[in-house]
Design a protein around this motif. Sequence first.
Motif, PDB file in Angstrom:
ATOM      1  N   VAL A  88       0.846  -1.201   0.000  1.00  0.00           N
ATOM      2  CA  VAL A  88       0.000   0.000   0.000  1.00  0.00           C
ATOM      3  C   VAL A  88       0.879   1.247   0.000  1.00  0.00           C
ATOM      4  O   VAL A  88       0.597   2.217  -0.710  1.00  0.00           O
ATOM      5  CB  VAL A  88      -0.953   0.008   1.221  1.00  0.00           C
ATOM      6  CG1 VAL A  88      -1.701   1.334   1.322  1.00  0.00           C
ATOM      7  CG2 VAL A  88      -1.934  -1.163   1.138  1.00  0.00           C
ATOM      8  N   ALA A  89       1.947   1.225   0.778  1.00  0.00           N
ATOM      9  CA  ALA A  89       2.860   2.373   0.898  1.00  0.00           C
ATOM     10  C   ALA A  89       3.867   2.334  -0.252  1.00  0.00           C
ATOM     11  O   ALA A  89       5.064   2.120  -0.054  1.00  0.00           O
ATOM     12  CB  ALA A  89       3.562   2.344   2.247  1.00  0.00           C
ATOM     13  N   THR A  90       3.390   2.555  -1.447  1.00  0.00           N
ATOM     14  CA  THR A  90       4.239   2.451  -2.636  1.00  0.00           C
ATOM     15  C   THR A  90       5.266   3.582  -2.688  1.00  0.00           C
ATOM     16  O   THR A  90       5.089   4.639  -2.076  1.00  0.00           O
ATOM     17  CB  THR A  90       3.388   2.519  -3.910  1.00  0.00           C
ATOM     18  OG1 THR A  90       2.758   3.805  -3.977  1.00  0.00           O
ATOM     19  CG2 THR A  90       2.337   1.413  -3.961  1.00  0.00           C
ATOM     20  N   ALA A  91       6.305   3.350  -3.467  1.00  0.00           N
ATOM     21  CA  ALA A  91       7.320   4.389  -3.669  1.00  0.00           C
ATOM     22  C   ALA A  91       6.703   5.618  -4.316  1.00  0.00           C
ATOM     23  O   ALA A  91       7.038   6.754  -3.958  1.00  0.00           O
ATOM     24  CB  ALA A  91       8.459   3.843  -4.521  1.00  0.00           C
ATOM     25  N   GLU A  92       5.795   5.402  -5.251  1.00  0.00           N
ATOM     26  CA  GLU A  92       5.149   6.538  -5.935  1.00  0.00           C
ATOM     27  C   GLU A  92       4.318   7.373  -4.969  1.00  0.00           C
ATOM     28  O   GLU A  92       4.383   8.599  -4.994  1.00  0.00           O
ATOM     29  CB  GLU A  92       4.256   6.018  -7.088  1.00  0.00           C
ATOM     30  CG  GLU A  92       5.004   5.318  -8.192  1.00  0.00           C
ATOM     31  CD  GLU A  92       5.419   3.882  -7.851  1.00  0.00           C
ATOM     32  OE1 GLU A  92       6.385   3.400  -8.474  1.00  0.00           O
ATOM     33  OE2 GLU A  92       4.816   3.244  -6.953  1.00  0.00           O
ATOM     34  N   LEU A  93       3.553   6.704  -4.108  1.00  0.00           N
ATOM     35  CA  LEU A  93       2.750   7.437  -3.137  1.00  0.00           C
ATOM     36  C   LEU A  93       3.650   8.140  -2.123  1.00  0.00           C
ATOM     37  O   LEU A  93       3.377   9.272  -1.719  1.00  0.00           O
ATOM     38  CB  LEU A  93       1.764   6.499  -2.434  1.00  0.00           C
ATOM     39  CG  LEU A  93       0.741   7.158  -1.519  1.00  0.00           C
ATOM     40  CD1 LEU A  93      -0.089   8.203  -2.262  1.00  0.00           C
ATOM     41  CD2 LEU A  93      -0.172   6.103  -0.890  1.00  0.00           C
ATOM     42  N   LEU A 100       5.353  13.135   4.214  1.00  0.00           N
ATOM     43  CA  LEU A 100       6.337  12.065   4.381  1.00  0.00           C
ATOM     44  C   LEU A 100       5.867  10.927   5.293  1.00  0.00           C
ATOM     45  O   LEU A 100       6.654  10.053   5.656  1.00  0.00           O
ATOM     46  CB  LEU A 100       7.681  12.612   4.870  1.00  0.00           C
ATOM     47  CG  LEU A 100       8.360  13.587   3.929  1.00  0.00           C
ATOM     48  CD1 LEU A 100       9.569  14.216   4.585  1.00  0.00           C
ATOM     49  CD2 LEU A 100       8.753  12.887   2.628  1.00  0.00           C
ATOM     50  N   ARG A 101       4.579  10.913   5.638  1.00  0.00           N
ATOM     51  CA  ARG A 101       4.064   9.807   6.454  1.00  0.00           C
ATOM     52  C   ARG A 101       4.218   8.479   5.721  1.00  0.00           C
ATOM     53  O   ARG A 101       4.618   7.480   6.308  1.00  0.00           O
ATOM     54  CB  ARG A 101       2.594  10.023   6.814  1.00  0.00           C
ATOM     55  CG  ARG A 101       2.366  11.139   7.809  1.00  0.00           C
ATOM     56  CD  ARG A 101       0.901  11.268   8.166  1.00  0.00           C
ATOM     57  NE  ARG A 101       0.122  11.606   6.969  1.00  0.00           N
ATOM     58  CZ  ARG A 101      -1.188  11.451   6.852  1.00  0.00           C
ATOM     59  NH1 ARG A 101      -1.893  10.942   7.838  1.00  0.00           N
ATOM     60  NH2 ARG A 101      -1.812  11.800   5.752  1.00  0.00           N
ATOM     61  N   VAL A 102       3.884   8.479   4.436  1.00  0.00           N
ATOM     62  CA  VAL A 102       3.980   7.242   3.657  1.00  0.00           C
ATOM     63  C   VAL A 102       5.437   6.798   3.563  1.00  0.00           C
ATOM     64  O   VAL A 102       5.746   5.610   3.715  1.00  0.00           O
ATOM     65  CB  VAL A 102       3.345   7.409   2.258  1.00  0.00           C
ATOM     66  CG1 VAL A 102       3.552   6.156   1.418  1.00  0.00           C
ATOM     67  CG2 VAL A 102       1.859   7.733   2.371  1.00  0.00           C
ATOM     68  N   ALA A 103       6.342   7.729   3.335  1.00  0.00           N
ATOM     69  CA  ALA A 103       7.760   7.381   3.237  1.00  0.00           C
ATOM     70  C   ALA A 103       8.264   6.785   4.547  1.00  0.00           C
ATOM     71  O   ALA A 103       9.035   5.813   4.539  1.00  0.00           O
ATOM     72  CB  ALA A 103       8.585   8.607   2.852  1.00  0.00           C
ATOM     73  N   ARG A 104       7.836   7.336   5.653  1.00  0.00           N
ATOM     74  CA  ARG A 104       8.265   6.808   6.952  1.00  0.00           C
ATOM     75  C   ARG A 104       7.730   5.386   7.160  1.00  0.00           C
ATOM     76  O   ARG A 104       8.461   4.498   7.612  1.00  0.00           O
ATOM     77  CB  ARG A 104       7.828   7.730   8.083  1.00  0.00           C
ATOM     78  CG  ARG A 104       8.627   9.019   8.123  1.00  0.00           C
ATOM     79  CD  ARG A 104       8.147   9.933   9.257  1.00  0.00           C
ATOM     80  NE  ARG A 104       8.799  11.204   9.227  1.00  0.00           N
ATOM     81  CZ  ARG A 104      10.004  11.472   9.715  1.00  0.00           C
ATOM     82  NH1 ARG A 104      10.705  10.502  10.266  1.00  0.00           N
ATOM     83  NH2 ARG A 104      10.516  12.676   9.650  1.00  0.00           N
ATOM     84  N   GLU A 114      13.056  -6.884   5.620  1.00  0.00           N
ATOM     85  CA  GLU A 114      14.368  -7.059   4.991  1.00  0.00           C
ATOM     86  C   GLU A 114      14.375  -6.800   3.490  1.00  0.00           C
ATOM     87  O   GLU A 114      15.108  -7.446   2.744  1.00  0.00           O
ATOM     88  CB  GLU A 114      14.944  -8.432   5.337  1.00  0.00           C
ATOM     89  CG  GLU A 114      15.159  -8.598   6.834  1.00  0.00           C
ATOM     90  CD  GLU A 114      15.815  -9.905   7.229  1.00  0.00           C
ATOM     91  OE1 GLU A 114      16.070 -10.750   6.347  1.00  0.00           O
ATOM     92  OE2 GLU A 114      16.072 -10.072   8.435  1.00  0.00           O
ATOM     93  N   GLN A 115      13.590  -5.833   3.072  1.00  0.00           N
ATOM     94  CA  GLN A 115      13.675  -5.333   1.705  1.00  0.00           C
ATOM     95  C   GLN A 115      14.500  -4.048   1.775  1.00  0.00           C
ATOM     96  O   GLN A 115      13.992  -2.936   1.652  1.00  0.00           O
ATOM     97  CB  GLN A 115      12.278  -5.114   1.110  1.00  0.00           C
ATOM     98  CG  GLN A 115      11.545  -6.416   0.896  1.00  0.00           C
ATOM     99  CD  GLN A 115      10.240  -6.237   0.149  1.00  0.00           C
ATOM    100  OE1 GLN A 115       9.940  -5.194  -0.410  1.00  0.00           O
ATOM    101  NE2 GLN A 115       9.453  -7.294   0.133  1.00  0.00           N
ATOM    102  N   PHE A 116      15.789  -4.246   2.016  1.00  0.00           N
ATOM    103  CA  PHE A 116      16.680  -3.147   2.358  1.00  0.00           C
ATOM    104  C   PHE A 116      16.832  -2.076   1.270  1.00  0.00           C
ATOM    105  O   PHE A 116      16.879  -0.890   1.611  1.00  0.00           O
ATOM    106  CB  PHE A 116      18.033  -3.688   2.809  1.00  0.00           C
ATOM    107  CG  PHE A 116      17.936  -4.516   4.054  1.00  0.00           C
ATOM    108  CD1 PHE A 116      17.506  -3.972   5.254  1.00  0.00           C
ATOM    109  CD2 PHE A 116      18.256  -5.866   4.021  1.00  0.00           C
ATOM    110  CE1 PHE A 116      17.402  -4.740   6.402  1.00  0.00           C
ATOM    111  CE2 PHE A 116      18.166  -6.649   5.161  1.00  0.00           C
ATOM    112  CZ  PHE A 116      17.739  -6.091   6.355  1.00  0.00           C
ATOM    113  N   PRO A 117      16.898  -2.415  -0.004  1.00  0.00           N
ATOM    114  CA  PRO A 117      16.999  -1.337  -1.005  1.00  0.00           C
ATOM    115  C   PRO A 117      15.805  -0.371  -0.953  1.00  0.00           C
ATOM    116  O   PRO A 117      15.973   0.848  -1.065  1.00  0.00           O
ATOM    117  CB  PRO A 117      17.060  -2.084  -2.341  1.00  0.00           C
ATOM    118  CG  PRO A 117      17.615  -3.430  -1.986  1.00  0.00           C
ATOM    119  CD  PRO A 117      17.047  -3.744  -0.627  1.00  0.00           C
ATOM    120  N   GLU A 118      14.600  -0.912  -0.740  1.00  0.00           N
ATOM    121  CA  GLU A 118      13.415  -0.068  -0.629  1.00  0.00           C
ATOM    122  C   GLU A 118      13.474   0.782   0.631  1.00  0.00           C
ATOM    123  O   GLU A 118      13.076   1.948   0.629  1.00  0.00           O
ATOM    124  CB  GLU A 118      12.142  -0.925  -0.639  1.00  0.00           C
ATOM    125  CG  GLU A 118      11.843  -1.575  -1.960  1.00  0.00           C
ATOM    126  CD  GLU A 118      12.588  -2.900  -2.196  1.00  0.00           C
ATOM    127  OE1 GLU A 118      13.446  -3.285  -1.357  1.00  0.00           O
ATOM    128  OE2 GLU A 118      12.322  -3.526  -3.228  1.00  0.00           O
TER     129      GLU A 118
END
Length: 190
Positions: A88-93, A100-104, A114-118
């Motif tokens: 749900v918290a996509t990179a685009e969103l 920056l709530r979604v980014a956090r 453990e999806q460390f690059p994301e």
Amino acid sequence: MDKAIAAAQRGDLTSARAIAEIGLQSGSADTLSVHAFLGMVCARLQDLPAATRHLAEAHALQPRDVTIACNLVAILMDQDRDAEALAVATAELAQADKSLRVARYRAFLAQKIEQFPEAVEAYELVLADHPDDFECWNNLGNARAGTGDYKGAVEALRRAITLDPRAAPTRLNLADACSLSTRSTTPKRN
């Protein structure tokens, strides 16, 4: 919807839910608003499956709505459904969300599963606007270490320590990253 909102404001969440559900079934109300409202009412009533269902419906109708997305992410996290929450918290969103709530959320969830690059990408997005966020620097260091970027991990953790020199866990993280960095650059002997 006015009656449902009034019932919720009085603290009568059970009635608010029943009224909103009737409105939803009758098709007389704004579907998006009713699903978003029911998601929050059901969450307060601790009916997390119903809250998830309603918030997912609202999110499907308005996928760019940050508040709905964050509410859905929080409900999914409460159920330990972290991979779904990250979806749900996509990179685009995250990039579109100025708060920056979604980014956090994205950073935390990606690191947790453990999806460390994301996680690195999301922490860097937050830090671009909040360069003095000690916790994000610490977490960025840990996420970079998870990708094998030990030099980047050391840099981020040193920045975190500069911002909060008293944070003992960050010092331990730095020691680990330095140790891993040294091991990864030391040639193996036969």
